[in-house]
Design an enzyme around this catalytic site. Structure first.
Site, PDB file in Angstrom:
ATOM      1  N   CYS A 247      32.395  27.675  29.717  1.00 27.91           N
ATOM      2  CA  CYS A 247      33.619  27.123  30.294  1.00 27.91           C
ATOM      3  C   CYS A 247      33.334  25.998  31.288  1.00 27.91           C
ATOM      4  CB  CYS A 247      34.410  28.241  30.972  1.00 27.91           C
ATOM      5  SG  CYS A 247      35.923  27.643  31.721  1.00 27.91           S
TER       6      CYS A 247
ATOM      7  N   CYS B  13      35.659  25.959  34.298  1.00 29.53           N
ATOM      8  CA  CYS B  13      35.362  26.960  35.337  1.00 29.53           C
ATOM      9  C   CYS B  13      34.103  26.582  36.121  1.00 29.53           C
ATOM     10  CB  CYS B  13      35.113  28.335  34.725  1.00 29.53           C
ATOM     11  SG  CYS B  13      36.196  28.780  33.378  1.00 29.53           S
ATOM     12  N   ASP B  14      33.066  26.104  35.426  1.00 32.10           N
ATOM     13  CA  ASP B  14      31.751  25.991  36.057  1.00 32.10           C
ATOM     14  C   ASP B  14      31.217  24.567  36.225  1.00 32.10           C
ATOM     15  OD1 ASP B  14      31.608  28.776  36.188  1.00 32.10           O
ATOM     16  OD2 ASP B  14      30.900  28.896  34.128  1.00 32.10           O
TER      17      ASP B  14
END
Ligand code: NAP
Length: 307
Positions: free
Chosen positions: A131, A134-135
């Site tokens: 992701c 997300c990261d």
């Protein structure tokens, strides 16, 4: 006894919830491990009809949830781990509690796939992820790589150029599978370097267990080389979330739920919608359409039962 239980809160589950709730059935929606589904791990959705300027994936699912709640859908974070057909109903085990329902809509989606290399599980969150949204921000001014050649890989690679010093796109062939618009965007981006005909054969880590590099293998010559990256973003497709139904609901050889007609599965009263039963289209809008169809099929089923 519930009338309609819906498993999943991606586009399919939430659209089913909007229809079932608007139909007056007050469905119980079980959110599971990844509330909001795959759209929560994406950025701008440019192809959902009605949003000419695009809409953020997480915003889109939040709006759908709000709409379903407005019509009376009830939400619970419970995760379904087992399923069984019973006399006149079906039951799902959600967080150790069995819930009986006349109709069940399975919209549990699919989860990101990884390469299946040794030590992979321990590396997730330590330089291995699926992701970028997300990261990505954790990897500023360092080189990273994305594995895959589809729309997801292109989307992730493009997004990561906001943070990383360099984004390598590692693909096992010499042609992208992605749609032309996404592929062109990647190939024109000076921060993205495609590495063709290559796969990752090993993750190389620091003493602390963080990814520091990957070993690449040329798929044509077999020659191996090392590439320094701080994070690997896996974008090689998905596996359907059907473990709870194994042996009870019919699936194809890859675990995707099979439909017998329209959205119905082999068990009466159980309907399937979205990526859990679709390995072909897998779009937000097709999942939403599926969710609508499953809710209408469930309604008809209940009406025939006189429920
Ligand atoms: P995908 O289209 O199935 O692509 C998966 C990619 O991973 C392929 O390039 C495949 O290589 C590669 N791959 C698979 N297994 C591999 C392995 N073991 N080792 C190395 N590479 C491997 O999956 P996706 O990109 O997640 O897209 C899924 C669906 O969602 C598609 O319909 C796509 O259009 C849609 N989507 C749309 C958008 C958008 O429009 N905004 C964004 C993301 C996804 P090969 O090409 O050699 O098979």
């Amino acid at each position: 006894m519930e009338k309609i239980v819906i498993i999943g809160t991606g586009c399919a589950g939430l659209t089913a919830a909007i229809y079932a709730a608007r139909g007056g059935h007050q469905p119980l929606v079980l959110e599971g491990r990844q509330p909001g589904g795959q759209l929560t791990t994406t950025t701008l959705v440019e192809n959902f009809p009605g949003f000419p300027g695009g809409i953020d994936g997480p915003d889109l699912v939040l709006k759908m949830k709000e709409q379903a709640e407005g019509f009376g859908a009830r939400f619970s974070y419970a995760e379904v781990t087992a399923f069984e057909p019973r006399d006149g109903c079906v039951a799902v085990k959600a967080d150790d509690k069995w819930i009986e329902t006349r109709a069940l809509i399975v919209a549990s989606g699919a989860a990101a796939r990884y390469l299946d290399l040794p030590g992979e599980e321990k590396l997730v969150g330590h330089g291995l992820t699926s992701c970028a949204t997300c990261d990505g921000a954790f990897y500023r001014n360092v080189p990273v790589c994305v594995v895959g050649g589809g729309d997801s890989a292109c989307e992730e690679a493009t997004f990561l150029t906001r943070f990383a010093s360099k984004v390598y796109l590692i693909h096992r062939r010499d042609k992208l599978r992605a749609s032309k618009i996404m592929a062109d965007r990647v190939l024109k981006n000076p921060k993205i370097e495609p590495i063709w005909n290559s796969t990752i054969s090993e993750y190389l880590t620091t003493a602390e267990g963080e990814v520091r590099a990957v070993k690449l293998k040329d798929t044509k010559t077999g020659v191996e080389s090392e590439l320094e990256v701080k994070c690997v973003f896996s974008a090689i497709g998905h596996v359907p979330n059907t473990a709870a139904f194994r042996g009870k609901l019919q699936t194809d050889e890859n675990g995707y739920l099979l439909k017998t007609h329209a959205t119905a599965t082999n068990v009466p009263g159980v309907f399937a919608a979205g990526d859990v039963s679709d390995h072909v289209y897998r779009q937000a809008v097709t999942a939403a359409g599926d969710g609508c169809a499953a809710a209408l099929d469930a309604e008809k089923y209940l009406a025939n039962l006189g429920a």
